[in-house]
Write a protein that holds these residues in place. Structure first.
Motif, PDB file in Angstrom:
ATOM      1  N   SER A 169      29.664  -3.360  24.514  1.00 54.71           N
ATOM      2  CA  SER A 169      30.756  -4.051  23.823  1.00 54.71           C
ATOM      3  C   SER A 169      30.728  -5.543  24.083  1.00 54.71           C
ATOM      4  N   LEU A 170      30.173  -5.930  25.215  1.00 57.40           N
ATOM      5  CA  LEU A 170      30.126  -7.340  25.588  1.00 57.40           C
ATOM      6  C   LEU A 170      28.851  -8.031  25.117  1.00 57.40           C
ATOM      7  N   THR A 171      27.761  -7.299  25.024  1.00 59.58           N
ATOM      8  CA  THR A 171      26.447  -7.919  24.835  1.00 59.58           C
ATOM      9  C   THR A 171      25.787  -7.621  23.499  1.00 59.58           C
ATOM     10  N   LEU A 172      26.218  -6.577  22.798  1.00 59.80           N
ATOM     11  CA  LEU A 172      25.515  -6.146  21.595  1.00 59.80           C
ATOM     12  C   LEU A 172      26.182  -6.723  20.349  1.00 59.80           C
ATOM     13  N   ASP A 173      25.373  -7.234  19.452  1.00 59.31           N
ATOM     14  CA  ASP A 173      25.856  -7.736  18.165  1.00 59.31           C
ATOM     15  C   ASP A 173      26.646  -6.657  17.426  1.00 59.31           C
ATOM     16  N   ARG A 174      27.683  -7.074  16.714  1.00 58.78           N
ATOM     17  CA  ARG A 174      28.568  -6.125  16.047  1.00 58.78           C
ATOM     18  C   ARG A 174      27.820  -5.169  15.135  1.00 58.78           C
ATOM     19  N   GLU A 175      26.984  -5.677  14.244  1.00 59.94           N
ATOM     20  CA  GLU A 175      26.320  -4.810  13.277  1.00 59.94           C
ATOM     21  C   GLU A 175      25.264  -3.929  13.933  1.00 59.94           C
ATOM     22  N   ALA A 176      24.613  -4.428  14.972  1.00 60.75           N
ATOM     23  CA  ALA A 176      23.671  -3.584  15.716  1.00 60.75           C
ATOM     24  C   ALA A 176      24.411  -2.438  16.387  1.00 60.75           C
ATOM     25  N   ALA A 177      25.578  -2.747  16.956  1.00 58.40           N
ATOM     26  CA  ALA A 177      26.383  -1.704  17.602  1.00 58.40           C
ATOM     27  C   ALA A 177      26.869  -0.675  16.592  1.00 58.40           C
TER      28      ALA A 177
ATOM     29  N   ALA B  94      12.794   4.013  19.267  1.00 56.33           N
ATOM     30  CA  ALA B  94      12.233   2.652  19.243  1.00 56.33           C
ATOM     31  C   ALA B  94      13.283   1.648  18.792  1.00 56.33           C
ATOM     32  N   LEU B  95      14.063   2.016  17.787  1.00 57.47           N
ATOM     33  CA  LEU B  95      15.137   1.131  17.315  1.00 57.47           C
ATOM     34  C   LEU B  95      16.192   0.949  18.410  1.00 57.47           C
ATOM     35  N   ILE B  96      16.601   2.068  19.013  1.00 59.46           N
ATOM     36  CA  ILE B  96      17.617   2.012  20.057  1.00 59.46           C
ATOM     37  C   ILE B  96      17.152   1.147  21.222  1.00 59.46           C
ATOM     38  N   ASP B  97      15.914   1.364  21.664  1.00 61.17           N
ATOM     39  CA  ASP B  97      15.409   0.611  22.811  1.00 61.17           C
ATOM     40  C   ASP B  97      15.323  -0.885  22.514  1.00 61.17           C
ATOM     41  N   GLN B  98      15.032  -1.226  21.268  1.00 59.13           N
ATOM     42  CA  GLN B  98      14.983  -2.650  20.912  1.00 59.13           C
ATOM     43  C   GLN B  98      16.357  -3.295  21.059  1.00 59.13           C
ATOM     44  N   THR B  99      17.407  -2.573  20.695  1.00 57.00           N
ATOM     45  CA  THR B  99      18.754  -3.133  20.828  1.00 57.00           C
ATOM     46  C   THR B  99      19.145  -3.333  22.282  1.00 57.00           C
ATOM     47  N   GLN B 100      18.516  -2.593  23.187  1.00 56.39           N
ATOM     48  CA  GLN B 100      18.933  -2.629  24.586  1.00 56.39           C
ATOM     49  C   GLN B 100      18.369  -3.809  25.367  1.00 56.39           C
ATOM     50  N   GLU B 101      17.530  -4.609  24.738  1.00 57.09           N
ATOM     51  CA  GLU B 101      16.972  -5.776  25.422  1.00 57.09           C
ATOM     52  C   GLU B 101      18.058  -6.705  25.966  1.00 57.09           C
ATOM     53  N   VAL B 102      19.210  -6.749  25.295  1.00 51.27           N
ATOM     54  CA  VAL B 102      20.281  -7.670  25.697  1.00 51.27           C
ATOM     55  C   VAL B 102      21.388  -6.979  26.493  1.00 51.27           C
ATOM     56  N   VAL B 103      21.248  -5.685  26.741  1.00 46.38           N
ATOM     57  CA  VAL B 103      22.320  -4.947  27.421  1.00 46.38           C
ATOM     58  C   VAL B 103      22.114  -5.065  28.937  1.00 46.38           C
ATOM     59  N   ASN B 104      22.493  -6.233  29.433  1.00 45.04           N
ATOM     60  CA  ASN B 104      22.300  -6.587  30.839  1.00 45.04           C
ATOM     61  C   ASN B 104      23.619  -7.096  31.407  1.00 45.04           C
ATOM     62  N   GLY B 105      23.944  -6.674  32.623  1.00 42.60           N
ATOM     63  CA  GLY B 105      25.178  -7.142  33.242  1.00 42.60           C
ATOM     64  C   GLY B 105      25.755  -6.111  34.185  1.00 42.60           C
ATOM     65  N   VAL B 106      27.045  -6.233  34.455  1.00 37.22           N
ATOM     66  CA  VAL B 106      27.708  -5.361  35.413  1.00 37.22           C
ATOM     67  C   VAL B 106      29.001  -4.813  34.792  1.00 37.22           C
ATOM     68  N   VAL B 107      29.223  -3.525  34.979  1.00 36.36           N
ATOM     69  CA  VAL B 107      30.464  -2.876  34.550  1.00 36.36           C
ATOM     70  C   VAL B 107      31.154  -2.315  35.793  1.00 36.36           C
ATOM     71  N   ARG B 108      32.447  -2.570  35.909  1.00 35.88           N
ATOM     72  CA  ARG B 108      33.239  -1.993  36.991  1.00 35.88           C
ATOM     73  C   ARG B 108      34.125  -0.893  36.408  1.00 35.88           C
TER      74      ARG B 108
END
Length: 406
Positions: A296-304, A333-347
């Motif tokens: 929700s924080l890192t993924l583009d709206r339309e990609a999500a 392959a499509l899903i994994d490409q979107t995950q390149e930017v899914v980096n960070g920390v969730v509490r």
């Protein structure tokens, strides 16, 4: 299939009543050599006793393998990058273990020169489909022996009698030592079917659950956990680096202690019937909630949104046994490409059966801009007057249709 054409078969072997009977039945009915394969995918039970049982039955080639890390890293984690959930509730715990077991069955068949594989799945369930679709995808000409579709040993009593007649040791399976439920467990979940659960109106008995305390008896103070993500996968918990399997083991423990992960589902099996099952999936429940928070924080709206549209199809592929199909691999392959930017920390906060997102941050990939989102003066970062034209353009077709309707 002509029985006299099978020389050697690899059997998915647990050492329990069913597969011990199958082992002897294969030798007698097919006159073939049997190779046993026992996989540890995190079911929480010792697998080494299966070696002694197989040796006692005269088996020469015995495979006992710890597949927990491969299971978590190469199957569960890729599935959770997709936020996969079947029919809105089921986290696919049994489904996702089958392609790995099918892969090893055919690999061992090649290693040992076997011309067939065998499994103990019944003719009513999904697992026969999953095992066999996977096997055919990886070894197109493999022969598959499914005893439950061939024999007449269709009750526990008949299986016990067969075991007694052939000197098969099944002391471990006698009355008083066996759960009344049909259960399947791995790192992702434990499932329960049968007995009183066959009536969907019956509430599960509290002593059925093995991994989780009841939410009512969970601690009165919440537990906070911080999950670090890299490319859509959890790589650390509370700042401590962990392997995929270690992540799941820890989350199962802390989730279970807080009553997280129970589910009671009536699902549609691929073979056509409805079935009622209960599941404990503590780690998976936490992982799904946290991953969506990170996206929700890192993924583009339309990609999500595209991922959300494709997810039910992806989940259905896994549930139905098409992990090795080209359409699942293309989607992955499509899903994994979107995950390149899914980096960070969730509490997350775990409290009496609930998983509550308490915070999320990404120093490198956050698309949240406080200067734009603020309700205070944004100093020109967003011109609110622009919204008027945006709304009118999107309303144009609605206004045209409304005029025609009059």
């Amino acid at each position: 299939m002509s029985k006299n054409k099978v020389n050697k078969v690899v059997l998915a072997y647990s050492g329990g009543l069913d597969t011990s009977v199958i082992l002897k039945w294969l030798e007698d009915e097919y006159g073939c050599e049997v190779v046993t394969f026992t996989a540890d995918v995190g079911q929480g039970e010792e697998v080494e006793p299966a070696r002694a049982k197989a040796q006692a039955m005269g088996i020469k080639e015995i495979y006992i393998e710890d597949l927990r890390e491969e299971f978590a890293r190469d199957y569960v984690f890729p599935m959770f990058r997709a936020n996969a959930i079947y029919e809105g509730e089921y986290l696919l715990g049994t489904s996702i273990a089958r392609p790995l077991i099918a892969k090893r069955l055919v690999e061992i068949a090649r290693e040992t020169g076997a011309d067939a594989i065998s499994h103990g799945a019944t003719g009513k369930g999904n697992d026969q489909v999953r095992f066999e679709l996977g096997a055919y995808a990886l070894m197109p000409d493999v022969k598959i022996i499914a005893p439950w579709r061939e024999w007449d040993l269709l009750s526990r009593e008949k299986l016990m009698n067969y075991a007694a007649e052939h000197g098969i040791d099944v002391d471990f399976a006698k009355a008083g030592k066996k759960s009344p439920y049909s259960m399947d467990a791995n790192l992702l979940h434990i499932s329960y079917e049968g007995d009183i659960l066959e009536d969907p109106w019956n509430e599960p008995e509290e002593d059925m659950w093995r991994w989780t305390v009841s939410p009512e008896k969970a601690p009165d103070e919440p537990t906070y956990v911080e999950l670090t993500y890299e490319k859509g996968d959890i790589v650390a918990i509370d700042g401590q680096a962990m392997s995929a399997a270690a992540v799941m083991e820890y989350l199962n423990k802390v989730g279970g202690e807080n009553g997280v992960g129970r589910d009671d589902i009536v699902e549609n099996r691929f073979v056509g019937m409805k079935s009622r099952g209960c599941y404990e999936t503590p780690a998976g429940t936490i992982m799904l909630k946290a991953h969506r928070a990170m996206e929700s924080l890192t993924l583009d709206r339309e990609a999500a949104h595209l991922k959300d549209e494709l997810m039910p199809r992806y989940a259905k592929m896994i549930y139905n046994g098409f992990w090795w199909a080209p359409e699942r691999q293309a989607l992955q392959a499509l899903i994994d490409q979107t995950q390149e930017v899914v980096n960070g920390v969730v509490r997350v906060k775990l409290y009496k059966g609930n998983v509550i997102v308490a915070g999320r941050k990404s120093d490198t990939n956050s698309l949240f801009d406080e200067a734009i989102a603020t309700f205070d003066d944004d100093e020109g970062a967003y011109d609110q007057k622009d919204a008027e034209g945006f709304i009118k353009l999107n309303a144009l077709r609605l206004r045209v249709a409304a005029r025609k309707a009059k």
